[in-house]
Design an enzyme around this catalytic site. Sequence first.
Site, short mmCIF file in Angstrom:
data_model
loop_
_atom_site.label_atom_id
_atom_site.label_comp_id
_atom_site.label_asym_id
_atom_site.label_seq_id
_atom_site.Cartn_x
_atom_site.Cartn_y
_atom_site.Cartn_z
N GLY A 1 4.83 3.84 10.81
CA GLY A 1 4.10 5.11 10.85
C GLY A 1 3.72 5.73 12.37
O GLY A 1 4.51 5.29 13.27
N SER A 2 2.67 6.19 12.33
CA SER A 2 2.20 6.66 13.76
C SER A 2 1.66 5.83 14.67
O SER A 2 1.08 4.53 14.19
CB SER A 2 1.12 7.75 13.45
OG SER A 2 0.09 7.09 12.95
N GLY B 1 -2.15 5.38 13.72
CA GLY B 1 -2.47 4.44 12.47
C GLY B 1 -2.07 3.06 12.88
O GLY B 1 -2.90 2.10 12.61
N GLY B 2 -0.80 2.91 13.48
CA GLY B 2 -0.43 1.43 13.94
C GLY B 2 -1.38 0.77 14.73
O GLY B 2 -1.83 -0.38 14.38
N GLU C 1 5.26 11.35 21.27
CA GLU C 1 6.34 11.74 20.46
C GLU C 1 5.83 13.18 19.65
O GLU C 1 4.74 13.20 19.43
CB GLU C 1 6.25 10.76 19.28
CG GLU C 1 7.21 11.13 18.07
CD GLU C 1 7.31 9.72 17.11
OE1 GLU C 1 8.10 9.32 16.55
OE2 GLU C 1 6.20 9.42 16.70
N CYS D 1 12.44 7.74 13.22
CA CYS D 1 11.87 7.07 14.39
C CYS D 1 12.89 7.10 15.53
O CYS D 1 12.45 6.98 16.43
CB CYS D 1 11.28 5.70 13.95
SG CYS D 1 12.69 4.96 13.02
N GLU E 1 5.74 -0.52 13.64
CA GLU E 1 7.11 0.18 14.00
C GLU E 1 6.28 1.72 14.12
O GLU E 1 5.88 2.41 13.04
CB GLU E 1 8.18 0.08 13.25
CG GLU E 1 9.29 0.74 13.99
CD GLU E 1 10.22 1.54 13.00
OE1 GLU E 1 10.86 1.02 11.93
OE2 GLU E 1 10.50 2.54 13.62
N LYS F 1 0.82 -1.08 0.09
CA LYS F 1 0.00 -0.08 0.06
C LYS F 1 1.07 1.08 0.10
O LYS F 1 1.36 1.53 0.93
CB LYS F 1 -0.99 0.15 1.32
CG LYS F 1 -2.14 1.12 1.28
CD LYS F 1 -2.25 1.62 2.41
CE LYS F 1 -1.52 2.85 2.72
NZ LYS F 1 -1.79 4.15 2.24
#
Length: 527
Positions: free
Chosen positions: A240-241, A244-245, A392, A301, A264, A183
């Site tokens: 990603g965030s 989202g994760g 973060e 990250c 991650e 994606k």
Amino acid sequence: MLDGKNYIGNQVSKRGTVVFKTINPVLNTENETEFFEASPAEVDEAVRLASEAFPVFAETSNKDRATFLEAIADEILGLGTSLISTYCSETGLPEGRAIGERGRTVNQLRSFAKLVEEGSWVEAVIDTAQPNREPIPKPDLRKIKIPLGPVVVFGASNFPLAYSSAGGDTASALAAGCPVIVKGHPMHAGTGSLVASAIIKAAQKTKMPNGVFSHLNSCSNRVGEELVKHPQVKAVGFTGSLRGGRALFDMATSRKEPIPLFAEMGSINPVVMLPEMLKNKHSEWAKTIAKSVTLASGQFCTNPGLLLGIKNSDMDQFIAALADEISDIAPTSMLHPNIAETYANNKAKMMKEPGTTTVAEYPNEVAPNFGRQTVLKVTASAFKENPKLHEEVFGPYTLIIECQNLEELEIVVAKIEGQLTASVIATKEELRGYDNLIAILRERVGRLIFNGVPTGVEVCQAMQHGGPYPATTDSRFTAVGVDAIKRWIRPVSYQDCPDELLPPALKNSNPLGILRIVDGTYTQAKL
Ligand code: NAP
């Protein structure tokens, strides 16, 4: 060369009705190409093809899969300057970074090729039969790792090459024998599309089954959701965030057939500055940390988002030196207007949290989408009480925590959630007095760094790029280095299976010459 289409196996396709463009954040203008978001039918077709390709691809020889991975690396290099210029126009990152990241991507592919070709990665274990054992005979048992099935990979905004279409997740899944559906990340759809064209060319040249790779454009959550929920998808890789994760992880685990989703996500990578080192080298460390915080506008990250120390005059001098360094560095463009806006908003929220004071903020006006680096400071007691300060802030930002003494430093460190890394900045001699602090840190991280900043992730087998939640959804695995293959394989045992039916890795004659554990001993010998 760019036409905005999806790659559904070997076919290009644009049957969807939603279109979008990428943005050049430096110029603050749209790039030309219109990309077609994959329709539900295209998503389904990509997964169906991957599912059909799986049994054929899983049975390809180690040599053939290695040749495929090498061919991908060659085809990516063959894209030449068009890949580099597209990358730069979609991310605002400089050409040097694009070339460096392409080198890393190609090397990752080649290192997985080497791993697969050598063959021992299947971790073959053989326990031979003992027919005369009392009171019951022992059967012959032989175990290896086999691929899980079709894997979905989410392209990462901050690594358009090394963590995206042909990045570590894709390379490791293909190496394992899993077809991959990417994606693509909407912010660098053109870079993703070019890389996808290279992978498809490599697949055709090396005669891999149609559907071994697909690449879908998307500019909304729909495509990702459909992929994660698709019953024929067997695992997912995401970078990603945390938001989202976590949403995708919950989707993956609440399916009728739950599947692993390796995400991650956020990390603030605490850096603990011990007193003796600060006394001797506060200005050197201020320079090093300022560079690390602002590298690529802080969009890593592994950005050092938290600096901890014990309050005294050396710490004060370090903070003053860091403020000078931070104010002197010229800001750079962030990846996208949305990321720049999120950074500015999140930073502003932190500045309003009780107890925070601003140590430094880049003083001059900046162009749109450029991130103004910022350092805040807060007392340990305010930090302990306020979980918002632990979040973060993705960008060139760091928060200093001033502790009254070692005891308070340990209490604060014990409050920090799971992280990718933690750094300890200390003289060799003083380290001996901080065993407990180091033990507390180790419980929270995947990588413990001594006298170094967290940015700069060496790609090698001993690297652990992962960590306890919320840094990742599964601290047992790494997203960097060849051990990343372990996310996409599962063990299977053969009991009393005739030799001729066993996979080559388990046959008596060890035709692959791999390292195996036979009756408890590592050996490359035949049985
Ligand atoms: P993101 O918002 O987490 O999105 C990553 C990908 O996941 C996107 O392709 C997005 O798809 C998809 N996605 C997100 N939420 C989803 C959901 N609920 N359902 C389905 N798909 C979903 O991350 P990003 O776009 O890379 O950057 C945004 C923020 O993420 C940054 O500001 C930063 O805070 C953080 N980030 C952190 C790291 C890190 O390593 N710590 C790295 C990169 C980004 P669509 O866009 O197509 O909807």
